[in-house]
Design a protein around this motif. Structure first.
Motif, PDB file in Angstrom:
ATOM      1  N   ALA A   1       0.851  -1.193   0.000  1.00 38.44           N
ATOM      2  CA  ALA A   1       0.000   0.000   0.000  1.00 38.44           C
ATOM      3  C   ALA A   1       0.885   1.242   0.000  1.00 38.44           C
ATOM      4  O   ALA A   1       1.899   1.280   0.701  1.00 38.44           O
ATOM      5  N   PRO A   2       0.524   2.256  -0.784  1.00 38.72           N
ATOM      6  CA  PRO A   2       1.320   3.484  -0.801  1.00 38.72           C
ATOM      7  C   PRO A   2       1.352   4.162   0.567  1.00 38.72           C
ATOM      8  O   PRO A   2       0.307   4.358   1.186  1.00 38.72           O
ATOM      9  N   ALA A   3       2.544   4.456   1.039  1.00 42.20           N
ATOM     10  CA  ALA A   3       2.720   5.206   2.284  1.00 42.20           C
ATOM     11  C   ALA A   3       4.102   5.833   2.225  1.00 42.20           C
ATOM     12  O   ALA A   3       5.091   5.139   1.985  1.00 42.20           O
ATOM     13  N   ARG A   4       4.168   7.127   2.417  1.00 43.29           N
ATOM     14  CA  ARG A   4       5.448   7.827   2.395  1.00 43.29           C
ATOM     15  C   ARG A   4       6.315   7.405   3.577  1.00 43.29           C
ATOM     16  O   ARG A   4       7.523   7.262   3.450  1.00 43.29           O
ATOM     17  N   GLY A   5       5.693   7.206   4.743  1.00 48.61           N
ATOM     18  CA  GLY A   5       6.425   6.835   5.938  1.00 48.61           C
ATOM     19  C   GLY A   5       5.512   6.275   7.000  1.00 48.61           C
ATOM     20  O   GLY A   5       4.323   6.017   6.767  1.00 48.61           O
ATOM     21  N   LEU A   6       6.059   6.116   8.175  1.00 48.42           N
ATOM     22  CA  LEU A   6       5.349   5.546   9.311  1.00 48.42           C
ATOM     23  C   LEU A   6       4.079   6.326   9.661  1.00 48.42           C
ATOM     24  O   LEU A   6       3.048   5.740   9.990  1.00 48.42           O
ATOM     25  N   LEU A   7       4.135   7.641   9.555  1.00 48.55           N
ATOM     26  CA  LEU A   7       3.036   8.474  10.040  1.00 48.55           C
ATOM     27  C   LEU A   7       1.819   8.504   9.136  1.00 48.55           C
ATOM     28  O   LEU A   7       0.728   8.854   9.592  1.00 48.55           O
ATOM     29  N   ASP A   8       1.981   8.138   7.849  1.00 43.99           N
ATOM     30  CA  ASP A   8       0.813   8.155   6.966  1.00 43.99           C
ATOM     31  C   ASP A   8       0.367   6.758   6.538  1.00 43.99           C
ATOM     32  O   ASP A   8      -0.573   6.611   5.767  1.00 43.99           O
ATOM     33  N   ALA A   9       0.987   5.713   7.063  1.00 41.92           N
ATOM     34  CA  ALA A   9       0.560   4.342   6.763  1.00 41.92           C
ATOM     35  C   ALA A   9      -0.668   4.004   7.599  1.00 41.92           C
ATOM     36  O   ALA A   9      -0.821   4.487   8.724  1.00 41.92           O
ATOM     37  N   SER A  10      -1.508   3.161   7.066  1.00 41.35           N
ATOM     38  CA  SER A  10      -2.681   2.724   7.828  1.00 41.35           C
ATOM     39  C   SER A  10      -2.236   1.749   8.919  1.00 41.35           C
ATOM     40  O   SER A  10      -1.207   1.070   8.775  1.00 41.35           O
ATOM     41  N   PRO A  11      -3.002   1.654   9.996  1.00 41.15           N
ATOM     42  CA  PRO A  11      -2.670   0.679  11.037  1.00 41.15           C
ATOM     43  C   PRO A  11      -2.592  -0.751  10.494  1.00 41.15           C
ATOM     44  O   PRO A  11      -1.743  -1.535  10.915  1.00 41.15           O
ATOM     45  N   GLU A  12      -3.456  -1.083   9.547  1.00 41.80           N
ATOM     46  CA  GLU A  12      -3.449  -2.418   8.956  1.00 41.80           C
ATOM     47  C   GLU A  12      -2.162  -2.669   8.174  1.00 41.80           C
ATOM     48  O   GLU A  12      -1.572  -3.755   8.250  1.00 41.80           O
ATOM     49  N   SER A  13      -1.724  -1.671   7.434  1.00 41.98           N
ATOM     50  CA  SER A  13      -0.480  -1.792   6.675  1.00 41.98           C
ATOM     51  C   SER A  13       0.716  -1.927   7.614  1.00 41.98           C
ATOM     52  O   SER A  13       1.609  -2.752   7.395  1.00 41.98           O
ATOM     53  N   LEU A  14       0.725  -1.136   8.683  1.00 40.97           N
ATOM     54  CA  LEU A  14       1.815  -1.227   9.667  1.00 40.97           C
ATOM     55  C   LEU A  14       1.848  -2.603  10.314  1.00 40.97           C
ATOM     56  O   LEU A  14       2.926  -3.163  10.544  1.00 40.97           O
ATOM     57  N   ALA A  15       0.678  -3.150  10.628  1.00 44.23           N
ATOM     58  CA  ALA A  15       0.624  -4.475  11.243  1.00 44.23           C
ATOM     59  C   ALA A  15       1.192  -5.536  10.291  1.00 44.23           C
ATOM     60  O   ALA A  15       1.943  -6.417  10.712  1.00 44.23           O
ATOM     61  N   ALA A  16       0.856  -5.428   9.013  1.00 46.10           N
ATOM     62  CA  ALA A  16       1.372  -6.380   8.025  1.00 46.10           C
ATOM     63  C   ALA A  16       2.890  -6.251   7.896  1.00 46.10           C
ATOM     64  O   ALA A  16       3.606  -7.258   7.821  1.00 46.10           O
TER      65      ALA A  16
END
Length: 143
Positions: free
Chosen positions: A50-65
């Motif tokens: 999933a597109p995310a510039r960094g930690l702060l704009d990633a979705s919680p689901e993406s961070l968990a994955a």
């Protein structure tokens, strides 16, 4: 204010298959591959699809994955290189050291008495990276 996500960043191009990478692991949400400018033997990156510039704009689901894949791949990296330990890190924005603006986590096997190398800007030998990726994949396939 954080800049917008750029879909032309190098990791987005790797995800789309426009740039080759020595892939280690892939699932529906993440990709792990060898860093082409490694700071040590076995330096591996994990990114969300999933597109995310960094930690702060990633979705919680993406961070968990990403976190789950980091753990799985880190175990394999440690075993594949018989490492004494691991360093896992993640940068955000230029002031934080980020140079590729797609969320990514670095996994580096560490060895007693051997310091990390620098991200020198030089590309590593492709054959060596392919070998390192194969070593990690072999452990993942067993686990």
């Amino acid at each position: 204010m954080t800049a917008a996500y750029d879909p032309q960043n190098v990791f987005a191009k790797i995800l789309r298959g426009e740039i080759p990478a020595h892939r280690v692991y892939e699932d529906d949400h993440t990709l792990a591959f060898m860093d082409v400018m490694p700071q040590g033997e076995g330096h591996t990156l994990v990114i969300p699809k999933a597109p995310a510039r960094g930690l702060l704009d990633a979705s919680p689901e993406s961070l968990a994955a990403v976190a789950a894949t980091v753990q799985r791949v880190a175990r394999a990296v440690k075993a594949a290189f018989s490492a004494d330990g691991l360093t896992v890190f993640q940068y955000n924005e230029p002031a934080g050291g980020q140079t590729v603006f797609h969320l990514h986590v670095h996994i580096l096997p560490r060895f007693e008495g051997i310091p990390l190398g620098r991200h020198s800007g030089g590309m590593a030998d492709s054959g060596m990276l392919a070998d390192h990726a194969a070593r990690i994949r072999a452990v993942l396939d067993v686990g």
